[in-house]
Design a protein around this motif. Structure first.
Motif, PDB file in Angstrom:
ATOM      1  N   ILE A 179       0.786  -1.240  -0.035  1.00  0.00           N
ATOM      2  CA  ILE A 179       0.054   0.156   0.020  1.00  0.00           C
ATOM      3  C   ILE A 179       1.053   1.208   0.208  1.00  0.00           C
ATOM      4  O   ILE A 179       0.646   2.192  -0.731  1.00  0.00           O
ATOM      5  N   LYS A 180       1.718   1.109   0.832  1.00  0.00           N
ATOM      6  CA  LYS A 180       2.747   2.421   1.064  1.00  0.00           C
ATOM      7  C   LYS A 180       3.495   2.681  -0.371  1.00  0.00           C
ATOM      8  O   LYS A 180       3.661   3.738  -1.159  1.00  0.00           O
ATOM      9  N   ARG A 181       3.900   1.425  -1.025  1.00  0.00           N
ATOM     10  CA  ARG A 181       4.677   1.443  -2.259  1.00  0.00           C
ATOM     11  C   ARG A 181       3.915   2.158  -3.207  1.00  0.00           C
ATOM     12  O   ARG A 181       4.220   3.046  -4.158  1.00  0.00           O
ATOM     13  N   ASP A 182       2.392   1.700  -3.455  1.00  0.00           N
ATOM     14  CA  ASP A 182       1.769   2.354  -4.212  1.00  0.00           C
ATOM     15  C   ASP A 182       1.703   4.075  -4.427  1.00  0.00           C
ATOM     16  O   ASP A 182       1.793   4.436  -5.313  1.00  0.00           O
ATOM     17  N   PHE A 183       1.670   4.527  -3.074  1.00  0.00           N
ATOM     18  CA  PHE A 183       1.817   5.970  -3.076  1.00  0.00           C
ATOM     19  C   PHE A 183       3.066   6.404  -3.420  1.00  0.00           C
ATOM     20  O   PHE A 183       3.184   7.472  -3.979  1.00  0.00           O
ATOM     21  N   GLU A 184       4.160   5.623  -3.017  1.00  0.00           N
ATOM     22  CA  GLU A 184       5.582   6.209  -3.345  1.00  0.00           C
ATOM     23  C   GLU A 184       5.708   6.110  -4.733  1.00  0.00           C
ATOM     24  O   GLU A 184       6.386   7.150  -5.290  1.00  0.00           O
ATOM     25  N   ASP A 185       5.154   5.238  -5.604  1.00  0.00           N
ATOM     26  CA  ASP A 185       5.288   5.156  -7.299  1.00  0.00           C
ATOM     27  C   ASP A 185       4.513   6.422  -7.518  1.00  0.00           C
ATOM     28  O   ASP A 185       5.123   7.143  -8.660  1.00  0.00           O
ATOM     29  N   CYS A 186       3.409   6.886  -7.093  1.00  0.00           N
ATOM     30  CA  CYS A 186       2.647   7.844  -7.361  1.00  0.00           C
ATOM     31  C   CYS A 186       3.560   9.199  -7.413  1.00  0.00           C
ATOM     32  O   CYS A 186       3.393   9.926  -8.094  1.00  0.00           O
ATOM     33  N   PHE A 187       3.761   9.360  -5.839  1.00  0.00           N
ATOM     34  CA  PHE A 187       4.580  10.616  -6.041  1.00  0.00           C
ATOM     35  C   PHE A 187       5.955  10.773  -6.791  1.00  0.00           C
ATOM     36  O   PHE A 187       6.390  11.737  -6.970  1.00  0.00           O
ATOM     37  N   ALA A 188       6.532   9.332  -6.778  1.00  0.00           N
ATOM     38  CA  ALA A 188       7.811   9.252  -7.608  1.00  0.00           C
ATOM     39  C   ALA A 188       7.355   9.967  -8.961  1.00  0.00           C
ATOM     40  O   ALA A 188       8.603  10.456  -9.820  1.00  0.00           O
ATOM     41  N   ARG A 189       6.260   9.978  -9.543  1.00  0.00           N
ATOM     42  CA  ARG A 189       5.888  10.240 -11.116  1.00  0.00           C
ATOM     43  C   ARG A 189       5.604  11.581 -11.007  1.00  0.00           C
ATOM     44  O   ARG A 189       5.174  12.292 -11.882  1.00  0.00           O
ATOM     45  N   GLY A 190       6.055  12.493  -9.638  1.00  0.00           N
ATOM     46  CA  GLY A 190       5.732  13.885  -9.751  1.00  0.00           C
ATOM     47  C   GLY A 190       4.581  14.438  -9.262  1.00  0.00           C
ATOM     48  O   GLY A 190       4.025  15.572  -9.334  1.00  0.00           O
ATOM     49  N   VAL A 191       3.710  13.396  -8.757  1.00  0.00           N
ATOM     50  CA  VAL A 191       2.432  14.026  -8.056  1.00  0.00           C
ATOM     51  C   VAL A 191       2.596  14.722  -6.837  1.00  0.00           C
ATOM     52  O   VAL A 191       3.214  14.207  -6.157  1.00  0.00           O
ATOM     53  N   ASP A 192       1.792  15.774  -6.682  1.00  0.00           N
ATOM     54  CA  ASP A 192       2.302  16.554  -5.388  1.00  0.00           C
ATOM     55  C   ASP A 192       1.130  16.061  -4.444  1.00  0.00           C
ATOM     56  O   ASP A 192       1.626  16.411  -3.168  1.00  0.00           O
ATOM     57  N   ALA A 193      -0.004  15.857  -4.719  1.00  0.00           N
ATOM     58  CA  ALA A 193      -1.098  15.628  -3.850  1.00  0.00           C
ATOM     59  C   ALA A 193      -1.987  14.763  -4.443  1.00  0.00           C
ATOM     60  O   ALA A 193      -2.336  14.660  -5.686  1.00  0.00           O
ATOM     61  N   ILE A 194      -2.904  13.979  -3.623  1.00  0.00           N
ATOM     62  CA  ILE A 194      -4.045  13.053  -4.198  1.00  0.00           C
ATOM     63  C   ILE A 194      -5.379  13.719  -3.703  1.00  0.00           C
ATOM     64  O   ILE A 194      -5.368  13.873  -2.589  1.00  0.00           O
ATOM     65  N   LEU A 195      -6.392  13.795  -4.614  1.00  0.00           N
ATOM     66  CA  LEU A 195      -7.662  14.253  -4.247  1.00  0.00           C
ATOM     67  C   LEU A 195      -8.553  13.255  -4.155  1.00  0.00           C
ATOM     68  O   LEU A 195      -8.764  12.231  -5.418  1.00  0.00           O
ATOM     69  N   THR A 196      -9.378  12.922  -3.260  1.00  0.00           N
ATOM     70  CA  THR A 196     -10.373  11.765  -2.851  1.00  0.00           C
ATOM     71  C   THR A 196     -11.467  12.364  -2.231  1.00  0.00           C
ATOM     72  O   THR A 196     -11.352  13.344  -1.705  1.00  0.00           O
ATOM     73  N   PRO A 197     -12.736  11.786  -2.389  1.00  0.00           N
ATOM     74  CA  PRO A 197     -13.730  11.909  -1.414  1.00  0.00           C
ATOM     75  C   PRO A 197     -13.183  11.577   0.046  1.00  0.00           C
ATOM     76  O   PRO A 197     -12.336  10.499   0.184  1.00  0.00           O
ATOM     77  N   ALA A 198     -13.709  12.327   1.347  1.00  0.00           N
ATOM     78  CA  ALA A 198     -13.418  11.904   2.688  1.00  0.00           C
ATOM     79  C   ALA A 198     -14.110  10.685   3.075  1.00  0.00           C
ATOM     80  O   ALA A 198     -13.489   9.982   3.793  1.00  0.00           O
ATOM     81  N   THR A 199     -15.312  10.773   2.771  1.00  0.00           N
ATOM     82  CA  THR A 199     -16.179   9.660   3.096  1.00  0.00           C
ATOM     83  C   THR A 199     -16.772   8.946   2.167  1.00  0.00           C
ATOM     84  O   THR A 199     -17.270   9.610   1.042  1.00  0.00           O
ATOM     85  N   PRO A 200     -17.493   7.788   2.103  1.00  0.00           N
ATOM     86  CA  PRO A 200     -18.387   7.177   1.175  1.00  0.00           C
ATOM     87  C   PRO A 200     -19.746   7.830   1.264  1.00  0.00           C
ATOM     88  O   PRO A 200     -20.635   7.593   0.417  1.00  0.00           O
TER      89      PRO A 200
END
Lengths: 491, 95
Positions: free
Chosen positions: A388-409
Motif C-alpha cells: 500500500i505504501k509502495r503504491d503511494f511512493e510510485d505515485c509521488f515518484a511520478r511527480g504527483v504533489d497530492a492526491i484528491l479523493t472523497p473523504a467519506t463514502p
C-alpha cells in the motif's frame, strides 16, 4: 459586538491583539455556549474554573505584549489526551476516574503557546469507532440534521466530540487523533477542517494508545487557516516519543494562499467505488475543477492495493490494540472488580470495564497474534501494508504533489443506524481514509458541499510525507471555492 | 478461516476477558464476520515483499543510559484502586 463564538480562530487572534475583547470574555462566551449545548453531549468534562484562570493569565500576557501564538484561544481537548489534574478516561469505563499526574506533550505545547482549555471532549471508547457511539458517556449529537427532519445524526468518530463542538461553535478548535480516519471522517460529517499529519509529526506521548504504528494527533478547526495555526503548536520533536521525528516545524500558515499553479494532483481510479452515491462523485469532480481553475494539473493515478487497506487495517490495528490495552488490569489504575485470584481479577475487570467494540477488537487482535495464526494474518497484513505504501511512493515518484479523493463514502447517518448486525458495515466508513494511516502520510479533510438532504460532505487531500504545507495550500483553494458551512442552531 | 465456540473461549481467556456462556455465540458470529472480511488478503501476492516494520524511514532513537526520572512513587500509585504505602495490592498469587 458580534457573537464571539462565531469568530474563526484567526479572527479571534486579531480581536485579542487589538484589545477589542479579552480572552476572559471570549472564554466566557464559549462556556455559556457549552452549557446551552449539553444535549449534544460533546463535552464529557467541563473545566470552567481552569478555563477562566488560563484566560486571565493569557490576558495578562497579551497586555504585556509577550503573548504566544494561541494566547487566549479557548480549545476543547479530546479525552484521549492526558491532562494533568483533569480526569482522562478515553471514554472507557475501565479508566474510571483516572486523573493523570502528567500532561501530554501535544496539550502542553498548546498551553505553552497560550491556549485555554474549556474541557474534555467525547470520543469512541479508546478511539475505536466511526460514529462516537461506543463511548461510555453515550453518543454525541451532530449539530447538522437533515433538511425537514429532527433525527439526531452521529458526528462521525472517533473524534466525534471534537468535530461536534467545533461545528456547534462551542470551542474555536479541538485536538483530535486519527488511527484510521478518526479526524477526517468526523470533520467531513460536520463541515469542519481536520488534518491528520504525517506519522511522527506530533508526539504520541501522553495520548492513550490504540494502535501505536497508526495513531497520530491533529487538529479539528473551522477553517484551513485555523487548522494550520493549531498544527504548528501541536507538532514538533519530542524525545519522549521514539517515533517523533526531529525536523523543524514550518510556519504552516504561510502556506495559506500560496499559488498551487503547476501542481500535479492525482485522482486515484481505485477510489471510484461501485455504487458510490452520485453526489459524492459530483463533489469529487467539483473539487478537481476548482483545483484546475487555480492552475493545478489533474492526472489519473492508480493505487492498485487500495481495496486491501481496510482488511489489512483490521488485522494490524486490533493486534496493536490487544497489546496496548493489556495494561488495563485493575491493579495500577482505573476500574477493579473483585475476584478470588489474580487471573479472575484481570478477567472480571476487563469484562466489566471494556465495551463491546473494544472487547471484539482485543479478541481479534489476540487471535491474529496467537501461535499458529501470526504468519497467516499479522505478517501477511504487514506485507500488504508495504505494498500500500509502495503504491503511494510510485505515485509521488511520478511527480504527483497530492492526491484528491472523497473523504467519506456517505454523509452522516442516524444514531443506531449502522453496524448493529455486522461490525464491518461501520468499518466501511473509513474506506477512503485508512490507506493514509497505513502509509503514514498526511491527509486533510475540507468541507466541499452538501448532499440533497442538506448534510455536509468533505474532500480529502493526501500529501507526501511531511508536506502538510501543500495540503494547506490546496485545502485553502477548496475552502475558497466551496465556502464555509455553519449548521442552523436547534439545540 | 473461522472460529468455533471453543476457540472463542480460548481467545477470551488469552485476552483476559471473562465471557459468559450466553455471550459466546454472539461473539463467535462477530469474530467470524471480521475474519471473513480480512480473508480477501489471501488473494494478494506477497511473494518477496518485506513486512512493514516502520512507516517512516527513520533510525530508532536511543536515549542516553542515564537516570532521567524517578522519586515519584506517590504519582505512580495515585490512581491505583488498592494500595498500601507505595505498593499495589493484588489477591494472593503465591500460596
Amino acid at each position: 459586538m458580534t457573537d464571539l463564538t462565531s469568530l474563526t480562530l484567526a479572527e479571534a487572534r486579531k480581536g485579542l491583539a487589538a484589545k477589542t475583547f479579552t480572552s476572559l470574555e471570549l472564554t466566557d462566551a464559549h462556556l455559556s455556549a457549552i452549557e446551552a449545548a449539553r444535549v449534544l453531549n460533546a463535552f464529557v468534562m467541563e473545566t470552567p474554573d481552569q478555563a477562566r484562570t488560563m484566560a486571565r493569565e493569557a490576558d495578562v500576557r497579551i497586555a504585556k505584549g509577550d503573548a504566544g501564538p494561541l494566547a487566549g484561544i479557548p480549545l476543547g481537548i479530546k479525552d484521549l489526551f492526558a491532562t494533568k489534574g483533569v480526569r482522562t478516561t478515553a471514554c472507557s469505563k475501565i479508566l474510571g476516574t483516572f486523573v493523570p499526574t502528567y500532561e501530554s506533550t501535544v496539550t502542553s505545547q498548546l498551553w505553552r503557546d497560550g491556549a485555554v482549555m474549556l474541557g474534555k471532549l467525547n470520543n469512541d471508547e479508546f478511539a475505536m469507532g466511526s460514529s462516537n457511539e461506543t463511548s461510555c458517556f453515550g453518543p454525541v449529537g451532530n449539530p447538522w440534521r437533515r433538511d425537514d427532519s429532527n433525527t439526531t445524526l452521529v458526528p462521525g468518530g472517533s473524534s466525534g466530540g471534537s468535530a461536534s463542538a467545533v461545528a456547534a461553535l462551542l470551542c474555536m478548535g479541538a485536538t483530535a487523533t486519527d488511527t484510521g480516519g478518526s479526524i477526517r471522517q468526523p470533520a467531513a460529517f460536520t463541515a469542519t477542517v481536520g488534518i491528520k499529519p504525517t506519522y511522527g509529526r506530533c508526539s504520541r506521548w501522553g495520548i492513550v494508545a490504540f494502535a501505536s504504528s497508526l495513531d497520530q494527533a491533529g487538529p479539528i478547526a473551522r477553517s484551513v487557516r485555523d487548522a494550520a495555526m493549531l498544527l504548528r503548536s501541536m507538532a514538533g520533536h519530542d524525545p519522549k516519543d521514539t517515533t517523533s521525528v526531529d525536523i523543524p516545524v514550518p510556519d504552516y500558515e504561510a502556506a495559506i494562499g500560496k499559488s498551487v499553479k503547476g501542481m500535479k494532483i492525482g485522482i486515484p481510479r481505485e477510489y471510484r467505488l461501485d455504487g458510490m452515491p452520485a453526489e459524492i462523485e459530483k463533489l469529487w469532480q467539483s473539487g478537481a475543477d476548482w483545483l484546475r481553475s487555480a492552475g493545478a494539473e489533474l492526472v489519473e493515478v492508480s493505487l492498485p492495493h487500495t481495496k486491501y487497506a481496510l482488511p489489512a487495517y483490521y488485522i494490524v490495528a486490533p493486534a496493536e490494540a490487544s497489546s496496548n490495552l493489556a495494561r488495563y488490569d485493575g491493579v495500577r489504575y482505573g476500574l477493579r472488580e473483585s475476584a478470588k485470584n489474580i487471573i479472575e481479577l484481570y478477567e472480571n475487570t476487563r469484562a466489566e470495564g471494556f465495551g463491546a467494540e473494544v472487547k471484539r477488537r482485543v479478541m481479534i487482535g489476540t487471535y491474529v497474534l496467537s501461535a499458529g495464526y501470526y504468519d497467516a494474518y499479522y505478517l501477511r497484513a504487514q506485507k500488504v501494508r508495504t505494498l500500500i505504501k509502495r503504491d503511494f511512493e510510485d505515485c509521488f515518484a511520478r511527480g504527483v504533489d497530492a492526491i484528491l479523493t472523497p473523504a467519506t463514502p456517505s454523509a452522516a447517518f442516524g444514531i443506531g443506524e449502522k453496524g448493529g448486525a455486522d461490525p464491518v458495515e461501520m468499518y466501511l466508513n473509513d474506506i477512503f481514509t485508512v490507506t493514509v494511516n497505513m502509509a503514514g502520510l498526511p491527509g486533510i479533510a475540507v468541507p466541499a458541499g452538501k448532499d440533497a438532504q442538506g448534510l455536509p460532505l468533505g474532500l480529502q487531500l493526501i500529501g507526501r510525507p511531511f508536506d502538510e504545507e501543500t495540503l494547506f495550500s490546496l485545502g485553502e483553494v477548496i475552502e475558497q471555492a466551496a465556502g464555509r458551512f455553519t449548521p442552523a442552531r436547534w439545540w | 478461516m473461522s472460529v468455533d465456540a471453543a476457540t472463542v473461549r480460548r481467545i477470551a481467556h488469552l485476552a483476559r476477558i471473562a465471557v459468559s456462556e450466553d455471550e459466546v455465540p454472539h461473539l463467535q458470529g462477530e469474530l467470524n464476520a471480521m475474519l471473513a472480511f480480512v480473508e480477501q488478503l489471501s488473494e494478494v501476492n506477497v511473494e518477496g515483499v518485506e513486512p512493514m516494520t516502520s512507516v517512516t524511514p527513520t533510525q530508532m532513537k536511543k536515549r542516553q543510559d542515564v537516570v532521567n526520572d524517578g522519586e515519584i512513587a506517590d504519582d505512580i500509585v495515585a490512581n491505583a484502586p488498592a494500595t498500601e504505602g507505595h505498593f499495589f495490592l493484588v489477591p494472593k498469587v503465591v500460596e
